[in-house]
Write an enzyme that holds these catalytic residues in place. Structure first.
Site, PDB file in Angstrom:
ATOM      1  N   LYS A 183       1.036  -1.209   0.066  1.00 60.95           N
ATOM      2  CA  LYS A 183      -0.037  -0.151   0.025  1.00 60.95           C
ATOM      3  C   LYS A 183       0.928   1.076  -0.095  1.00 60.95           C
ATOM      4  CE  LYS A 183      -3.757  -2.552   0.596  1.00 60.95           C
ATOM      5  NZ  LYS A 183      -5.057  -2.589  -0.152  1.00 60.95           N
TER       6      LYS A 183
ATOM      7  N   ASP B 208      -0.185  -0.461  -4.809  1.00 61.53           N
ATOM      8  CA  ASP B 208      -1.586   0.002  -4.710  1.00 61.53           C
ATOM      9  C   ASP B 208      -1.416   1.668  -4.112  1.00 61.53           C
ATOM     10  OD1 ASP B 208      -4.140   0.400  -4.675  1.00 61.53           O
ATOM     11  OD2 ASP B 208      -4.642  -1.268  -3.153  1.00 61.53           O
TER      12      ASP B 208
ATOM     13  N   GLU C 298      -2.037  -0.223  -8.985  1.00 58.32           N
ATOM     14  CA  GLU C 298      -3.164  -0.348  -8.896  1.00 58.32           C
ATOM     15  C   GLU C 298      -3.899   0.807  -8.454  1.00 58.32           C
ATOM     16  OE1 GLU C 298      -3.933  -3.870  -6.332  1.00 58.32           O
ATOM     17  OE2 GLU C 298      -5.611  -2.799  -5.638  1.00 58.32           O
TER      18      GLU C 298
ATOM     19  N   ASP D  85      -8.902  -1.396  -9.716  1.00 52.21           N
ATOM     20  CA  ASP D  85      -9.556  -1.818  -8.448  1.00 52.21           C
ATOM     21  C   ASP D  85     -10.693  -1.129  -8.163  1.00 52.21           C
ATOM     22  OD1 ASP D  85     -10.265  -3.095  -5.976  1.00 52.21           O
ATOM     23  OD2 ASP D  85      -8.696  -2.542  -4.991  1.00 52.21           O
TER      24      ASP D  85
ATOM     25  N   LYS E 293     -13.175  -7.969  -6.300  1.00 54.72           N
ATOM     26  CA  LYS E 293     -13.558  -8.498  -4.684  1.00 54.72           C
ATOM     27  C   LYS E 293     -14.887  -8.979  -4.672  1.00 54.72           C
ATOM     28  CE  LYS E 293     -10.593  -4.890  -2.388  1.00 54.72           C
ATOM     29  NZ  LYS E 293      -9.715  -4.592  -3.368  1.00 54.72           N
TER      30      LYS E 293
HETATM   31 MG    MG Z   1      -6.751  -1.776  -4.207  1.00 54.82          MG
END
Ligand code: MG
Length: 329
Positions: A130, A157, A186, A208, A229
């Site tokens: 992240k 991400d 991402e 995403d 997801k």
């Molecule tokens: Mg993501």
């Protein structure tokens, strides 16, 4: 009429989970759903208010009035799959070993070189980081980590960071020779075709949270991979688009309860069985980001894979039976 009951819980993160969340316990609810045909299944409900979701209470309040949020729609869909398998006394996770997952690094500043070596020794080959807090420092950490562990790949991400220069600074700070280690970035910025085309010149991209903002009639699309997801998205719709545009698919949990982790892995197994070439490494083992609870103790992993679980449906049979279920009327 469907009958709903819920059981509240909190997950305690070991670190801050991304650039927009704090290191505090996060509330969620397990759902037990009973259908008029006698089927009964379980799912998770774990909103991310920082990323635009209503808070948990609002979803449950809405449910009392018959309003089904998008997250609840997915919970119902997943619970029905679980219910069907429970009826047939089958496990949804019998082939789960075939799903390889990346290791999620929520806060790289807490991950030492020794920990990276340990993660690598367990068999992980991809780290998902992240990023977006401090691009220069992040680039330095990635460089150093690749030099020490040259067989690792990275997924970065940015969670749709508003500032293009954050993405640009990180990517241009990495030496050219290390670029092949970056599998994708991402949501580098909020979705905008021109900005993403610019971004894709620096690194392959994955979509995403920005999925809903994509204009799908554009060819070629500026990204190669879609993060799916199942807790948040209509799976059939995503599969349709991914197949139509010949994209890769990484199925991930919603960094939710182990029940959500098991559901994501079950969906990943199902999709991989039908389209083995489409599914790249997934990102379902996010229970490792939280301090253990009774449920996560049942998720036994061998490096990047979950070891087959006992029980029916998504498993946890005994634990689910002993929760306190509050009916929603
Ligand atoms: Mg993501």
């Amino acid at each position: 009429m469907l009958k709903f009951s819920y059981s509240s819980y909190e997950l305690s993160p070991k670190f801050s989970l991304n650039s927009v969340t704090k290191e505090i316990p996060r509330p969620g609810a397990l759902l037990k759903i009973e259908w008029p045909d006698g089927l009964c299944g379980y799912a998770d409900l774990f909103p991310w208010p920082e990323l635009g979701d209503d808070i948990l209470e609002k979803h449950l309040e809405g449910l009392k009035k018959g309003r089904i949020s998008r997250l609840l729609e997915q919970s119902i869909w997943l619970a029905r799959k679980d219910a069907q398998l429970r009826l047939e006394k089958k496990s949804g996770l019998s082939e789960v070993r075939k799903i390889k997952n990346h290791y999620t690094v929520a806060d790289y500043t807490k991950i030492s070189d020794i920990m990276v070596a340990e993660i690598k020794n367990q068999g992980f080959t991809t780290l998902k980081i992240k990023v977006g807090r401090d691009p220069m420092d992040e680039a330095r950490w990635i460089e150093r980590t690749i030099k020490k562990s040259p067989y690792l790949n990275f997924r970065l991400d940015f969670i749709g960071n508003r500032d293009f220069s954050v993405f640009e600074r990180l990517m241009t700070s990495l030496s050219l020779s290390l670029k092949p280690h970056i599998e994708f970035a991402e949501d580098p910025v909020p979705y905008d075709l021109e900005a993403w085309r610019e971004a894709s010149k620096l690194c392959p991209l994955a979509v995403d949270f920005e999925f809903d903002n994509v204009k799908w009639d554009v060819i070629p699309l500026p990204f190669r991979t879609v993060i799916l997801k199942p807790a948040r998205q209509d799976v059939a719709k995503v599969l349709d688009l991914v197949n139509k545009h010949n994209l890769k698919l990484a199925i991930t949990s919603s960094m939710d309860h182990p029940v959500g982790v098991a559901h994501a892995l079950m969906v990943a197994s199902e999709i991989k069985k039908v389209w083995p070439g489409r599914v790249v490494e997934c990102g379902c083992l996010t229970h490792l980001l939280y301090w253990p609870n009774d449920f996560s103790k049942e998720l036994v992993t061998q490096g990047p894979c979950l070891v087959q679980m006992g029980g029916t449906g998504i498993g946890f049979d005994a634990l689910l039976a002993k929760q306190t279920w509050n009916p929603i009327r």
